[in-house]
Write a protein that holds these residues in place. Structure first.
Motif, PDB file in Angstrom:
ATOM      1  N   PRO A 106       8.568   7.305   6.645  1.00 12.17           N
ATOM      2  CA  PRO A 106       7.855   8.516   6.273  1.00 12.17           C
ATOM      3  C   PRO A 106       6.415   8.194   5.861  1.00 12.17           C
ATOM      4  N   LEU A 107       5.552   9.126   6.175  1.00 10.08           N
ATOM      5  CA  LEU A 107       4.123   8.936   5.991  1.00 10.08           C
ATOM      6  C   LEU A 107       3.758   8.887   4.515  1.00 10.08           C
ATOM      7  N   ASP A 108       3.020   7.863   4.158  1.00 15.47           N
ATOM      8  CA  ASP A 108       2.453   7.722   2.821  1.00 15.47           C
ATOM      9  C   ASP A 108       0.947   7.906   3.005  1.00 15.47           C
ATOM     10  N   ALA A 109       0.383   8.940   2.412  1.00 12.00           N
ATOM     11  CA  ALA A 109      -1.028   9.275   2.619  1.00 12.00           C
ATOM     12  C   ALA A 109      -1.951   8.119   2.244  1.00 12.00           C
ATOM     13  N   GLY A 110      -1.659   7.442   1.151  1.00  8.49           N
ATOM     14  CA  GLY A 110      -2.490   6.320   0.719  1.00  8.49           C
ATOM     15  C   GLY A 110      -2.474   5.179   1.712  1.00  8.49           C
ATOM     16  N   VAL A 111      -1.298   4.853   2.216  1.00  9.90           N
ATOM     17  CA  VAL A 111      -1.183   3.784   3.211  1.00  9.90           C
ATOM     18  C   VAL A 111      -1.937   4.166   4.477  1.00  9.90           C
ATOM     19  N   LEU A 112      -1.792   5.406   4.916  1.00 10.94           N
ATOM     20  CA  LEU A 112      -2.495   5.851   6.119  1.00 10.94           C
ATOM     21  C   LEU A 112      -4.008   5.789   5.915  1.00 10.94           C
ATOM     22  N   ARG A 113      -4.498   6.276   4.785  1.00  8.94           N
ATOM     23  CA  ARG A 113      -5.949   6.241   4.511  1.00  8.94           C
ATOM     24  C   ARG A 113      -6.475   4.809   4.501  1.00  8.94           C
ATOM     25  N   ARG A 114      -5.768   3.908   3.834  1.00  5.97           N
ATOM     26  CA  ARG A 114      -6.212   2.507   3.780  1.00  5.97           C
ATOM     27  C   ARG A 114      -6.187   1.860   5.159  1.00  5.97           C
ATOM     28  N   THR A 115      -5.170   2.167   5.942  1.00 12.55           N
ATOM     29  CA  THR A 115      -5.059   1.603   7.290  1.00 12.55           C
ATOM     30  C   THR A 115      -6.212   2.088   8.159  1.00 12.55           C
ATOM     31  N   VAL A 116      -6.475   3.385   8.140  1.00  9.64           N
ATOM     32  CA  VAL A 116      -7.572   3.943   8.931  1.00  9.64           C
ATOM     33  C   VAL A 116      -8.906   3.360   8.478  1.00  9.64           C
ATOM     34  N   LYS A 117      -9.104   3.259   7.182  1.00 14.40           N
ATOM     35  CA  LYS A 117     -10.351   2.692   6.648  1.00 14.40           C
ATOM     36  C   LYS A 117     -10.534   1.250   7.121  1.00 14.40           C
ATOM     37  N   ARG A 118      -9.462   0.466   7.082  1.00  9.83           N
ATOM     38  CA  ARG A 118      -9.537  -0.936   7.518  1.00  9.83           C
ATOM     39  C   ARG A 118      -9.858  -1.034   9.007  1.00  9.83           C
ATOM     40  N   VAL A 119      -9.188  -0.241   9.824  1.00  6.61           N
ATOM     41  CA  VAL A 119      -9.420  -0.292  11.270  1.00  6.61           C
ATOM     42  C   VAL A 119     -10.849   0.136  11.593  1.00  6.61           C
ATOM     43  N   LEU A 120     -11.323   1.191  10.957  1.00  8.60           N
ATOM     44  CA  LEU A 120     -12.712   1.626  11.186  1.00  8.60           C
ATOM     45  C   LEU A 120     -13.706   0.557  10.739  1.00  8.60           C
TER      46      LEU A 120
END
Length: 126
Positions: A106-120
């Motif tokens: 299940p989606l964890d908003a914090g994990v998703l935000r950190r992952t997107v930030k790292r990839v960008l």
């Protein structure tokens, strides 16, 4: 400002992704079908694509492979991909699809935000 393309057929999942990622410094665009991702990437040139593994007509793996093939032919920009997995053991599939990062639901908003930030950030430094 970064633009993220969100591809998921489930409205509740698109809403969760949008809520986690949209903000003053980031725009979130949405499509409901995997087959629409290629055109959306060509039209909007997002900085990153978030794909759900289970999109009913063209899943996240097929969509990621399609984007890689189209980018290698110069028909769409090469864009990093974050794949949302259903299970931890699906990492094998993500590796085969050569995605830049994965998040297990299940989606964890914090994990998703950190992952997107790292990839960008990785794209900026590359």
């Amino acid at each position: 400002m970064a633009t993220v393309l969100n591809a998921a057929d489930a409205g509740w999942l698109r809403d969760q992704i949008h809520t986690a990622l949209a903000g003053p410094d980031q725009t979130v665009l949405e499509v409901e079908r995997g087959q629409d991702v290629r055109d959306a990437v060509a039209t909007h040139e997002p900085d990153l694509v978030v794909l759900d593994l289970q999109i009913d007509n063209m899943g996240g793996i097929a969509t990621a492979l399609d984007l890689h093939l189209e980018a290698s032919a110069g028909r769409v920009p090469d864009v990093p991909i974050v794949l949302l997995l259903d299970r931890e053991c699906d990492r094998f599939l993500a590796k085969r699809a050569d995605v830049d990062a994965v998040v297990v639901k299940p989606l964890d908003a914090g994990v998703l935000r950190r992952t997107v930030k790292r990839v960008l950030a990785d794209q900026v430094s590359a």
